[in-house]
Design an enzyme around this catalytic site. Structure first.
Site, mmCIF file in Angstrom:
data_model
loop_
_atom_site.group_PDB
_atom_site.id
_atom_site.type_symbol
_atom_site.label_atom_id
_atom_site.label_comp_id
_atom_site.label_asym_id
_atom_site.label_seq_id
_atom_site.Cartn_x
_atom_site.Cartn_y
_atom_site.Cartn_z
ATOM 1 N N LYS A 72 0.803 -1.234 0.000
ATOM 2 C CA LYS A 72 0.000 0.000 0.000
ATOM 3 C C LYS A 72 0.837 1.286 0.000
ATOM 4 O O LYS A 72 0.371 2.318 -0.468
ATOM 5 C CB LYS A 72 -0.937 0.024 1.203
ATOM 6 C CG LYS A 72 -2.159 -0.852 1.012
ATOM 7 C CD LYS A 72 -3.123 -0.682 2.158
ATOM 8 C CE LYS A 72 -4.350 -1.545 1.932
ATOM 9 N NZ LYS A 72 -5.311 -1.431 3.023
ATOM 10 N N ASP A 108 -9.856 3.404 1.883
ATOM 11 C CA ASP A 108 -9.958 2.789 3.220
ATOM 12 C C ASP A 108 -10.537 3.768 4.234
ATOM 13 O O ASP A 108 -11.339 3.396 5.089
ATOM 14 C CB ASP A 108 -8.576 2.338 3.718
ATOM 15 C CG ASP A 108 -8.103 1.077 3.021
ATOM 16 O OD1 ASP A 108 -8.960 0.289 2.560
ATOM 17 O OD2 ASP A 108 -6.880 0.874 2.928
HETATM 18 P P1 ATR Z 1 -2.947 -3.650 8.220
HETATM 19 O O1 ATR Z 1 -2.669 -3.135 6.835
HETATM 20 O O2 ATR Z 1 -4.163 -4.570 8.282
HETATM 21 O O3 ATR Z 1 -3.003 -2.565 9.235
HETATM 22 P P2 ATR Z 1 -0.252 -4.269 9.022
HETATM 23 O O4 ATR Z 1 0.232 -3.077 8.288
HETATM 24 O O5 ATR Z 1 0.532 -5.540 8.964
HETATM 25 O O6 ATR Z 1 -1.738 -4.635 8.594
HETATM 26 O O7 ATR Z 1 -0.420 -3.859 10.560
HETATM 27 C C1 ATR Z 1 -0.807 -4.772 11.505
HETATM 28 C C2 ATR Z 1 -0.732 -4.126 12.889
HETATM 29 O O8 ATR Z 1 -1.143 -5.121 13.816
HETATM 30 C C3 ATR Z 1 0.663 -3.680 13.269
HETATM 31 O O9 ATR Z 1 0.560 -2.512 14.038
HETATM 32 C C4 ATR Z 1 1.148 -4.839 14.127
HETATM 33 O O10 ATR Z 1 2.069 -4.487 15.129
HETATM 34 P P3 ATR Z 1 3.631 -4.225 14.789
HETATM 35 O O11 ATR Z 1 3.687 -2.814 14.277
HETATM 36 O O12 ATR Z 1 4.303 -4.408 16.090
HETATM 37 O O13 ATR Z 1 4.012 -5.242 13.769
HETATM 38 C C5 ATR Z 1 -0.130 -5.269 14.794
HETATM 39 N N1 ATR Z 1 -0.069 -6.676 15.186
HETATM 40 C C6 ATR Z 1 -0.076 -7.738 14.378
HETATM 41 N N2 ATR Z 1 0.000 -8.879 15.094
HETATM 42 C C7 ATR Z 1 0.044 -8.507 16.401
HETATM 43 C C8 ATR Z 1 0.103 -9.207 17.629
HETATM 44 N N3 ATR Z 1 0.135 -10.539 17.675
HETATM 45 N N4 ATR Z 1 0.120 -8.495 18.770
HETATM 46 C C9 ATR Z 1 0.080 -7.140 18.741
HETATM 47 N N5 ATR Z 1 0.023 -6.420 17.600
HETATM 48 C C10 ATR Z 1 -0.007 -7.086 16.447
#
Ligand code: ATR
Length: 285
Positions: A72, A108
């Site tokens: 994105k 979005d």
């Molecule tokens: P999206 O486009 O759906 O927002 P993304 O850019 O991968 O997907 O973002 C996912 C978010 O969920 C991120 O903020 C991620 O945290 P990190 O920045 O630390 O990677 C968060 N996230 C994903 N899995 C997680 C988990 N198990 N616990 C806490 N935060 C999580």
């Protein structure tokens, strides 16, 4: 003989990696059918090293495409024009192909805000705790700050939250801050928004927040749509919070992307009819 796909069919696609579980084809193909258009929407699994090549092929053959994880932001450098809203939020999820030119948009944020309208909630100037700092968080924060909200971000990776704060601070009428532990929570917020993937299928037994804190929120909005009621939303309901899931955002970002591609809007009753049908389809899956 019912032949709906021919050499005249106008094609659209979703680029991302992974994309095989996406329900965007169901939504987009339903919108095309409701508009009576000879168009079709597919998914193309596109790892980062194949993005440029795939876009070159699309340019000659497709009407437009959506972009999802992990492209994105990176896609922006390959586009001919990025519209003001997508530039503001720093991400593109929709590209229209116009005479070989790639025009980038972000729908979005529109989808994110429509969810509040669906629940007749005016979010302007509210206090928000937002969990996560990825692509969905970026679109949400950009909208909330334009609505004058006070947004507090909390994320597993503190640096990513801090980067979002630095990027958005002072750009809009709302304010943005970051906290790094639950101890820093205020006693009251109007709304909790989960943009992380915690609680998404198949990890449905997980919630991003300890339920002891949920009585600090009036509204709990989880951007996850699978399952349609996450553990977070179940626990929030028990605390008498108003709850919202991610389906309205998913649906309305698609409706807006489709409008950008086709220059055609569906009448309100047709949109609501599709919304009900697709929500029902998702629940029954
Ligand atoms: P999206 O486009 O759906 O927002 P993304 O850019 O991968 O997907 O973002 C996912 C978010 O969920 C991120 O903020 C991620 O945290 P990190 O920045 O630390 O990677 C968060 N996230 C994903 N899995 C997680 C988990 N198990 N616990 C806490 N935060 C999580």
């Amino acid at each position: 003989m019912d032949i709906s796909l021919t050499s005249k069919t106008k094609l659209y696609t979703l680029l991302g990696c992974p994309v095989e579980h996406s329900i965007s084809p169901v939504i987009q193909n339903s919108i095309f059918a409701a508009k009576g258009l000879a168009s079709a929407y597919i998914v193309l699994n596109t790892p980062p090293d194949k993005l440029l090549h795939t876009m070159t092929v699309l340019k000659e053959n497709f009407g437009g495409f959506n972009i999802t994880l992990p492209h994105k932001q990176t896609i922006m450098e390959y586009l001919d024009v990025v519209d003001a809203n997508a530039r503001l939020c720093g991400a593109v999820n929709t590209v229209r192909i116009d005479h070989g030119k790639l025009l980038g948009f972000n729908t979005d944020g529109y989808g994110f805000m429509q969810a509040f309208s669906c629940h007749q909630i005016d979010i302007a100037h509210k206090r928000i705790l937002l969990l996560g700092a990825g692509g969905a968080a970026r679109a949400a924060i950009c909208q909330l700050l334009q609505q004058g909200c006070q947004v507090t971000i909390m994320n597993r990776t503190w640096e990513k939250a801090k980067r979002l704060e630095q990027e958005f601070a002072g750009k809009f009428s709302g304010s943005v801050t970051v906290i790094s532990s639950w101890r820093e929570l205020q006693n009251r917020y109007d709304c909790l928004i989960n943009t992380t993937l915690v609680g998404m299928y198949p990890h449905t037994d997980k919630s991003p927040i300890d339920p002891q804190y949920l009585n600090r929120f009036d509204i709990v909005y989880d951007l996850i749509y699978n399952p349609d009621e996450t553990k977070l939303l179940q626990e929030a309901k028990r605390c008498d919070c108003t709850t919202m899931n991610g389906f309205p955002m998913l649906f309305y970002q698609a409706v807006e992307a489709n409008r950008i591609w086709t220059d055609q809007s569906l009448p309100g009753p047709a949109v609501r009819n599709l919304y009900e049908k697709l929500a029902h389809y998702l629940q029954k899956r």
